[in-house]
Design a protein around this motif. Structure first.
Motif, PDB file in Angstrom:
ATOM      1  N   GLY A 141      -9.259  -2.761  -1.155  1.00 27.29           N
ATOM      2  CA  GLY A 141     -10.239  -3.396  -2.029  1.00 27.29           C
ATOM      3  C   GLY A 141     -11.657  -3.267  -1.493  1.00 27.29           C
ATOM      4  O   GLY A 141     -11.894  -2.666  -0.443  1.00 27.29           O
ATOM      5  N   PRO A 142     -12.606  -3.872  -2.199  1.00 25.53           N
ATOM      6  CA  PRO A 142     -14.021  -3.755  -1.824  1.00 25.53           C
ATOM      7  C   PRO A 142     -14.427  -4.617  -0.637  1.00 25.53           C
ATOM      8  O   PRO A 142     -15.532  -4.467  -0.114  1.00 25.53           O
ATOM      9  CB  PRO A 142     -14.744  -4.210  -3.094  1.00 25.53           C
ATOM     10  N   LEU A 147       0.828  -1.212   0.000  1.00 30.73           N
ATOM     11  CA  LEU A 147       0.000   0.000   0.000  1.00 30.73           C
ATOM     12  C   LEU A 147       0.862   1.262   0.000  1.00 30.73           C
ATOM     13  O   LEU A 147       0.605   2.206  -0.762  1.00 30.73           O
ATOM     14  CB  LEU A 147      -0.923  -0.005   1.217  1.00 30.73           C
ATOM     15  N   LEU A 148       1.895   1.290   0.841  1.00 29.68           N
ATOM     16  CA  LEU A 148       2.760   2.470   0.917  1.00 29.68           C
ATOM     17  C   LEU A 148       3.595   2.634  -0.354  1.00 29.68           C
ATOM     18  O   LEU A 148       3.925   3.758  -0.739  1.00 29.68           O
ATOM     19  CB  LEU A 148       3.675   2.362   2.136  1.00 29.68           C
ATOM     20  N   ILE A 174      -7.363  -6.130  -0.615  1.00 35.76           N
ATOM     21  CA  ILE A 174      -6.543  -5.183  -1.361  1.00 35.76           C
ATOM     22  C   ILE A 174      -6.678  -5.489  -2.848  1.00 35.76           C
ATOM     23  O   ILE A 174      -7.077  -6.604  -3.232  1.00 35.76           O
ATOM     24  CB  ILE A 174      -5.045  -5.238  -0.959  1.00 35.76           C
ATOM     25  N   SER A 175      -6.357  -4.519  -3.663  1.00 36.85           N
ATOM     26  CA  SER A 175      -6.343  -4.699  -5.121  1.00 36.85           C
ATOM     27  C   SER A 175      -4.950  -4.344  -5.616  1.00 36.85           C
ATOM     28  O   SER A 175      -4.487  -3.214  -5.423  1.00 36.85           O
ATOM     29  CB  SER A 175      -7.385  -3.801  -5.799  1.00 36.85           C
ATOM     30  N   LEU A 176      -4.280  -5.309  -6.217  1.00 38.40           N
ATOM     31  CA  LEU A 176      -2.928  -5.074  -6.716  1.00 38.40           C
ATOM     32  C   LEU A 176      -2.973  -4.231  -7.982  1.00 38.40           C
ATOM     33  O   LEU A 176      -3.833  -4.415  -8.844  1.00 38.40           O
ATOM     34  CB  LEU A 176      -2.229  -6.398  -7.003  1.00 38.40           C
ATOM     35  N   SER A 177      -2.053  -3.294  -8.099  1.00 39.47           N
ATOM     36  CA  SER A 177      -1.964  -2.455  -9.286  1.00 39.47           C
ATOM     37  C   SER A 177      -1.451  -3.278 -10.457  1.00 39.47           C
ATOM     38  O   SER A 177      -0.584  -4.140 -10.280  1.00 39.47           O
ATOM     39  CB  SER A 177      -1.029  -1.273  -9.032  1.00 39.47           C
ATOM     40  N   PRO A 178      -1.967  -3.042 -11.674  1.00 44.53           N
ATOM     41  CA  PRO A 178      -1.526  -3.822 -12.836  1.00 44.53           C
ATOM     42  C   PRO A 178      -0.022  -3.742 -13.073  1.00 44.53           C
ATOM     43  O   PRO A 178       0.589  -4.714 -13.504  1.00 44.53           O
ATOM     44  CB  PRO A 178      -2.316  -3.195 -13.993  1.00 44.53           C
ATOM     45  N   GLY A 179       0.579  -2.593 -12.797  1.00 46.09           N
ATOM     46  CA  GLY A 179       2.009  -2.450 -13.051  1.00 46.09           C
ATOM     47  C   GLY A 179       2.878  -2.652 -11.832  1.00 46.09           C
ATOM     48  O   GLY A 179       4.032  -2.200 -11.803  1.00 46.09           O
ATOM     49  N   ALA A 180       2.361  -3.345 -10.808  1.00 44.88           N
ATOM     50  CA  ALA A 180       3.138  -3.568  -9.587  1.00 44.88           C
ATOM     51  C   ALA A 180       4.406  -4.348  -9.910  1.00 44.88           C
ATOM     52  O   ALA A 180       4.353  -5.361 -10.614  1.00 44.88           O
ATOM     53  CB  ALA A 180       2.296  -4.323  -8.571  1.00 44.88           C
ATOM     54  N   PRO A 181       5.570  -3.898  -9.420  1.00 45.03           N
ATOM     55  CA  PRO A 181       6.825  -4.581  -9.757  1.00 45.03           C
ATOM     56  C   PRO A 181       6.894  -5.987  -9.174  1.00 45.03           C
ATOM     57  O   PRO A 181       6.506  -6.212  -8.024  1.00 45.03           O
ATOM     58  CB  PRO A 181       7.891  -3.673  -9.138  1.00 45.03           C
ATOM     59  N   LEU A 182       7.400  -6.899  -9.967  1.00 43.90           N
ATOM     60  CA  LEU A 182       7.483  -8.292  -9.557  1.00 43.90           C
ATOM     61  C   LEU A 182       8.365  -8.453  -8.324  1.00 43.90           C
ATOM     62  O   LEU A 182       8.073  -9.271  -7.449  1.00 43.90           O
ATOM     63  CB  LEU A 182       8.030  -9.124 -10.723  1.00 43.90           C
ATOM     64  N   TRP A 183       9.449  -7.672  -8.227  1.00 44.23           N
ATOM     65  CA  TRP A 183      10.363  -7.817  -7.098  1.00 44.23           C
ATOM     66  C   TRP A 183       9.710  -7.424  -5.777  1.00 44.23           C
ATOM     67  O   TRP A 183      10.162  -7.835  -4.704  1.00 44.23           O
ATOM     68  CB  TRP A 183      11.629  -6.982  -7.313  1.00 44.23           C
TER      69      TRP A 183
END
Length: 292
Positions: free
Chosen positions: A127-128, A119-120, A240-249
């Protein structure tokens, strides 16, 4: 009452049975093959079942066979007549509940670290929420996966490896096998694979130290393992909802269903847990005292 960590298994007569290791290596594959074969008729009796559902049924049959055969296995291979106590399952209820809650608390703290970092770091947003069905699935995962894998790896396998390797090397060996047998597609490359396997290795060590710190009771490891599996399912399911471009690392490998164990946050959390558990690295830790 005092509960001591389970000692290394012994064989009858103080020696190793001829062909014992060959028998041990073939034990689990034989159970898996038997479960797979026994589940095949389901495809004929219920043509509407998907192949993955038939395979799941085979896995459940294999686990049932494991439960049925473990007592006889421990009597013959380990010279142990009280199999479920030796494996840390059949213990006084207060000791089991205390260990389970300690494991769940550690899982909650690890997931809180991962969630706060995502989140930070902008890799996720709130998320909902979750549904009662998702909560029920999470509880089933927590108890089913947590108990089955801990009985297999931190129960039977750790004890079996201790026959020839000793408790300390067996601890590391079971964690290595635990990491290797979990499948992972190579679509995201070798670095992602190594990151996930490394995280699973750390988790396997942490789970063994959890059992050791609980004086041999298996339920703390069940709580830690199952809490991570079920808790992450709930987080991904709507908390929570993960962002589409969240870094894999950061989020871990796995594509649409990432595994944070292979990400930086998972590694940091597990490393911190291992540091806290460093006093339990010795082979003969002081027994804990559990309520009668």
């Amino acid at each position: 009452m005092g509960l001591t960590p389970p000692p290394a298994p012994v064989t009858h007569g103080g020696g190793r049975r001829p062909g014992g290791w060959l028998l041990a290596v073939g034990y689990l594959p034989l159970l898996l093959l038997s479960g797979w074969l026994l589940a095949r008729p389901l495809a004929l009796l219920a043509p509407g079942l998907r192949p993955d559902q038939v395979n799941l049924a085979g896995t459940l049959v294999s686990f049932a066979l494991l439960l049925l055969t473990l007592p006889a296995w421990l009597r013959r291979r380990w010279g142990e007549p009280r199999a479920w106590r030796r494996l840390g399952v059949a213990v006084p209820l207060p000791a089991a509940l205390q260990a389970l809650l300690r494991g769940l608390l550690k899982a909650l703290l690890l997931l809180a670290l991962v969630c706060a970092g995502l989140l930070l770091g902008g890799a996720a947003r709130t998320g909902p929420g979750i549904t009662p069905a998702q909560l029920a699935n999470a509880l089933a995962l927590m108890l089913g996966v947590g108990f089955a894998e801990e009985l297999l790896f931190r129960g039977w396998l750790w004890g079996e490896l201790a026959l020839g390797l000793g408790g300390q090397r067996a601890l590391l060996a079971q964690a290595l096998i635990f990491s290797l047998v979990h499948p992972y597609p190579l679509a995201q490359g070798w670095l992602a694979l190594l990151a996930l396997k490394g995280g699973l290795l750390l988790l396997g060590i942490a789970l063994a130290l959890q059992r050791r710190s609980d004086g041999g009771v298996l339920w703390g490891a069940v709580g830690l393992h199952g809490g991570l599996v079920g808790g992450w399912f709930l987080l991904q399911g709507g908390l929570i909802s993960l962002s589409p471009g969240a870094p894999l690392w950061l989020v871990g490998p796995g594509g649409a269903s990432p595994n944070p164990i292979g990400g930086l946050l998972g590694w940091l959390g597990l490393a911190a847990l291992l540091a806290v558990r460093r006093r339990w690295w010795g082979e003969n830790p002081k027994p804990i005292q559990a309520s009668p």
